[in-house]
Design a protein around this motif. Structure first.
Motif, short mmCIF file in Angstrom:
data_model
loop_
_atom_site.label_atom_id
_atom_site.label_comp_id
_atom_site.label_asym_id
_atom_site.label_seq_id
_atom_site.Cartn_x
_atom_site.Cartn_y
_atom_site.Cartn_z
N SER A 90 48.30 41.83 38.65
CA SER A 90 49.10 41.22 37.59
C SER A 90 48.26 40.35 36.67
CB SER A 90 50.23 40.39 38.19
OG SER A 90 49.70 39.26 38.84
N SER A 91 48.88 39.95 35.55
CA SER A 91 48.19 39.04 34.63
C SER A 91 49.18 38.02 34.08
CB SER A 91 47.52 39.81 33.49
OG SER A 91 48.47 40.47 32.71
N LEU A 92 48.67 36.85 33.78
CA LEU A 92 49.42 35.79 33.13
C LEU A 92 48.77 35.58 31.77
CD1 LEU A 92 51.48 33.42 33.09
CD2 LEU A 92 49.67 32.00 34.08
N GLY A 115 57.01 24.66 42.98
CA GLY A 115 56.53 24.83 44.35
C GLY A 115 55.07 25.23 44.39
N ALA A 116 54.77 26.13 45.33
CA ALA A 116 53.39 26.57 45.54
C ALA A 116 53.01 27.70 44.59
CB ALA A 116 53.21 27.04 46.97
N ALA A 117 51.80 27.65 44.07
CA ALA A 117 51.24 28.72 43.25
C ALA A 117 50.13 29.37 44.07
CB ALA A 117 50.69 28.17 41.95
N SER A 118 50.30 30.65 44.41
CA SER A 118 49.29 31.42 45.13
C SER A 118 48.63 32.33 44.10
CB SER A 118 49.93 32.24 46.24
OG SER A 118 50.59 31.41 47.15
N LEU A 119 47.52 31.88 43.54
CA LEU A 119 46.95 32.54 42.37
C LEU A 119 46.03 33.69 42.74
CD1 LEU A 119 46.14 29.42 40.19
CD2 LEU A 119 48.23 30.80 40.27
N GLN A 120 46.10 34.72 41.92
CA GLN A 120 45.21 35.88 41.94
C GLN A 120 45.51 36.68 40.67
OE1 GLN A 120 46.02 38.30 45.39
NE2 GLN A 120 48.21 38.11 45.15
N GLY A 121 44.80 37.74 40.43
CA GLY A 121 45.02 38.51 39.21
C GLY A 121 44.24 37.95 38.04
N THR A 122 44.74 38.19 36.84
CA THR A 122 44.01 37.87 35.61
C THR A 122 44.72 36.81 34.79
OG1 THR A 122 43.16 40.14 35.50
CG2 THR A 122 43.10 38.86 33.46
N LEU A 123 43.95 35.87 34.25
CA LEU A 123 44.46 34.91 33.29
C LEU A 123 43.97 35.36 31.91
CD1 LEU A 123 45.84 32.23 32.50
CD2 LEU A 123 43.63 31.11 32.88
N ASN A 124 44.92 35.69 31.03
CA ASN A 124 44.61 36.11 29.65
C ASN A 124 44.90 34.96 28.71
OD1 ASN A 124 44.16 38.91 30.32
ND2 ASN A 124 46.36 39.12 30.49
N ILE A 125 43.91 34.57 27.94
CA ILE A 125 44.10 33.54 26.92
C ILE A 125 44.08 34.25 25.57
CG2 ILE A 125 43.15 31.48 25.82
CD1 ILE A 125 44.15 30.94 28.65
N VAL A 126 45.09 33.98 24.75
CA VAL A 126 45.20 34.56 23.41
C VAL A 126 45.24 33.42 22.41
CG1 VAL A 126 46.61 35.97 21.88
CG2 VAL A 126 46.46 36.55 24.31
N ARG A 127 44.27 33.36 21.52
CA ARG A 127 44.28 32.34 20.47
C ARG A 127 45.19 32.80 19.34
NH1 ARG A 127 39.64 31.37 17.84
NH2 ARG A 127 38.72 33.33 18.47
N THR A 128 46.05 31.90 18.85
CA THR A 128 46.99 32.23 17.78
C THR A 128 46.80 31.27 16.61
OG1 THR A 128 48.72 30.81 18.72
CG2 THR A 128 48.70 33.11 19.43
N ARG A 151 48.59 24.55 45.28
CA ARG A 151 47.91 25.77 44.87
C ARG A 151 47.02 26.31 45.98
NH1 ARG A 151 42.82 26.92 43.73
NH2 ARG A 151 42.23 24.74 43.67
N SER A 152 46.98 27.64 46.05
CA SER A 152 45.97 28.32 46.84
C SER A 152 45.42 29.45 45.98
CB SER A 152 46.55 28.88 48.15
OG SER A 152 47.54 29.85 47.88
N GLY A 153 44.18 29.80 46.18
CA GLY A 153 43.56 30.87 45.41
C GLY A 153 43.22 30.46 43.98
N ILE A 154 42.62 31.40 43.27
CA ILE A 154 42.29 31.23 41.86
C ILE A 154 42.52 32.57 41.16
CG2 ILE A 154 40.59 29.40 42.25
CD1 ILE A 154 38.40 31.56 41.83
N PHE A 155 42.61 32.54 39.83
CA PHE A 155 42.63 33.80 39.10
C PHE A 155 41.26 34.44 39.28
CE2 PHE A 155 46.06 31.56 36.87
CZ PHE A 155 47.04 32.55 36.92
N THR A 156 41.25 35.75 39.52
CA THR A 156 39.99 36.42 39.82
C THR A 156 39.33 37.04 38.60
OG1 THR A 156 41.26 38.36 40.49
CG2 THR A 156 40.58 36.85 42.23
N ALA A 157 40.05 37.09 37.48
CA ALA A 157 39.49 37.61 36.23
C ALA A 157 40.06 36.80 35.07
CB ALA A 157 39.82 39.09 36.08
N PHE A 158 39.31 36.80 33.96
CA PHE A 158 39.70 36.04 32.78
C PHE A 158 39.42 36.87 31.54
CE2 PHE A 158 38.25 33.18 36.06
CZ PHE A 158 39.33 32.33 36.19
#
Length: 104
Positions: free
Chosen positions: A18-20, A40-53, A72-79
């Motif tokens: 997934s991606s955020l 609550g808890a954020a169990s992070l994985q997947g991709t963090l997409n940043i879009v400049r507007t 929190r547990s985990g981190i986003f694994t891609a950016f």
């Protein structure tokens, strides 16, 4: 893409594929840049997409709390969208209650 604030009272546990996507178009959370608030808890994985507007180009040191959470547990694994021209970009900082991206 519009900026806004999304609040979840429970947990956030995305799938590995997934991606955020978060829009950054200024310095004001919820109106000029997006923010996900997880009660609550954020169990992070997947991709963090940043879009400049809005043709926004953050100055060095500008910071954006793109996510808050109860724990929190985990981190986003891609950016994506975190690298700018001339070696500048956004750096991720995880702490006990938020994920902030900071322009470098």
């Amino acid at each position: 893409m519009q900026s806004g604030r999304v609040s979840l009272s429970g947990s956030y546990s995305p799938a590995p594929s997934s991606s955020l996507t978060v829009a950054i178009g200024g310095l004001t959370p919820g109106t000029e840049f997006g923010q996900l608030s997880v009660g609550g808890a954020a169990s992070l994985q997947g991709t963090l997409n940043i879009v400049r507007t809005n043709s926004f180009y953050p100055a060095a040191g500008n910071s954006f709390a793109v996510m808050t959470y109860g724990s929190r547990s985990g981190i986003f694994t891609a950016f994506t969208g975190v690298d700018f021209a001339n070696g500048r970009g956004l750096v991720t900082n995880y702490n006990a209650s938020s994920l902030t991206v900071v322009a470098s």
